[in-house]
Scaffold this motif. Structure first.
Motif, PDB file in Angstrom:
ATOM      1  N   GLY A   1       0.821  -1.205   0.000  1.00  0.00           N
ATOM      2  CA  GLY A   1       0.000   0.000   0.000  1.00  0.00           C
ATOM      3  C   GLY A   1       0.851   1.249   0.000  1.00  0.00           C
ATOM      4  O   GLY A   1       2.064   1.203   0.195  1.00  0.00           O
TER       5      GLY A   1
ATOM      6  N   THR B   1      -1.445   5.771   3.243  1.00  0.00           N
ATOM      7  CA  THR B   1      -2.367   4.802   3.834  1.00  0.00           C
ATOM      8  C   THR B   1      -1.742   4.167   5.066  1.00  0.00           C
ATOM      9  O   THR B   1      -2.406   4.013   6.091  1.00  0.00           O
TER      10      THR B   1
ATOM     11  N   ASN C   1      -3.185   4.793   8.845  1.00  0.00           N
ATOM     12  CA  ASN C   1      -3.644   3.690   9.688  1.00  0.00           C
ATOM     13  C   ASN C   1      -2.955   3.706  11.053  1.00  0.00           C
ATOM     14  O   ASN C   1      -3.588   3.390  12.066  1.00  0.00           O
TER      15      ASN C   1
ATOM     16  N   ASN D   1      -8.337  10.209   1.843  1.00  0.00           N
ATOM     17  CA  ASN D   1      -7.917   8.857   1.545  1.00  0.00           C
ATOM     18  C   ASN D   1      -6.542   8.924   0.928  1.00  0.00           C
ATOM     19  O   ASN D   1      -5.757   9.785   1.265  1.00  0.00           O
ATOM     20  N   GLU D   2      -6.260   8.062  -0.010  1.00  0.00           N
ATOM     21  CA  GLU D   2      -4.942   8.001  -0.619  1.00  0.00           C
ATOM     22  C   GLU D   2      -4.715   9.249  -1.462  1.00  0.00           C
ATOM     23  O   GLU D   2      -4.774   9.222  -2.678  1.00  0.00           O
TER      24      GLU D   2
ATOM     25  N   TYR E   1     -12.613   5.487   8.435  1.00  0.00           N
ATOM     26  CA  TYR E   1     -11.391   6.277   8.398  1.00  0.00           C
ATOM     27  C   TYR E   1     -11.404   7.522   9.258  1.00  0.00           C
ATOM     28  O   TYR E   1     -10.354   8.058   9.571  1.00  0.00           O
TER      29      TYR E   1
ATOM     30  N   LEU F   1     -12.786   2.558  -1.937  1.00  0.00           N
ATOM     31  CA  LEU F   1     -11.378   2.931  -2.014  1.00  0.00           C
ATOM     32  C   LEU F   1     -10.852   2.822  -3.437  1.00  0.00           C
ATOM     33  O   LEU F   1     -10.063   3.661  -3.883  1.00  0.00           O
TER      34      LEU F   1
ATOM     35  N   LYS G   1      -9.436   5.924  -5.500  1.00  0.00           N
ATOM     36  CA  LYS G   1      -8.060   5.814  -5.977  1.00  0.00           C
ATOM     37  C   LYS G   1      -7.902   6.387  -7.391  1.00  0.00           C
ATOM     38  O   LYS G   1      -6.899   7.001  -7.698  1.00  0.00           O
TER      39      LYS G   1
END
Length: 181
Positions: free
Chosen positions: A73, A77, A81, A110-111, A144, A172, A176
């Protein structure tokens, strides 16, 4: 904190971090601390405790960077986490469930590619997240930002665990495509 190098590719950053280069850690902190603090504080609802958890998270990142595997990953990310799990642990130590409030009013990170200026404001981020189907957006938010585990989401919303996992994975994957370099 100004760094001598203004930009790193993700690969360059990871290599520099693994070599314990100070400028790489400064870059990491400068570019990620705001997003991580946002995630932590939305889970804990206490800015002072969130600041403590943020510092603990960066210590954990620094001590464990050698274990980061880019094949599993993206760096964001991985560090997200670490921060999220730290916030969840802190909430549980205080004997309470992570915070839950109006899902519709939250922006989800997110990413995100922090190396490119493709997304410059939270309103742009929120607009992209709002393109998700409502059932996916809610799951991303709970997982998240609010610190729920997949099992807790399943229980809270009354939907099967497998459905929770597959919807989060699908969301996700959708997100992405917007964050791809």
């Amino acid at each position: 904190m100004a760094t001598s190098k203004l930009k790193y590719s993700e690969e360059e950053l990871v290599l520099a971090l693994k070599r314990n280069e100070r400028t790489a850690f400064e870059f990491l902190y400068d570019h990620y601390s705001g997003a991580l603090f946002n995630i932590i504080s939305k889970t804990l609802r206490d800015e002072e405790r969130a600041a403590d958890v943020l510092q603990e998270s960066f210590l954990k990142i620094w001590k464990n960077i050698a274990s980061y595997n880019p094949e599993k990953g993206r760096l964001f990310t991985w560090i997200m986490n670490i921060a999220r799990n730290g916030a969840i642990d802190a909430a549980r130590v205080e004997g309470r469930k992570p915070a839950m409030d109006d899902i519709e009013n939250k922006a989800v990170l997110n990413e995100r590619d922090v190396y490119e200026d493709s997304l410059t404001s939270s309103s742009e981020m929120k607009a992209i997240v709002n393109m998700l189907r409502p059932e996916r957006k809610i799951l991303i938010d709970m997982a998240y930002f609010q610190g729920y585990t997949h099992e807790e989401i399943s229980e809270e919303l009354g939907i099967p665990l497998g459905t929770v996992k597959s919807r989060i994975r699908t969301a996700l994957q959708e997100l992405k495509q917007y964050f791809a370099v």
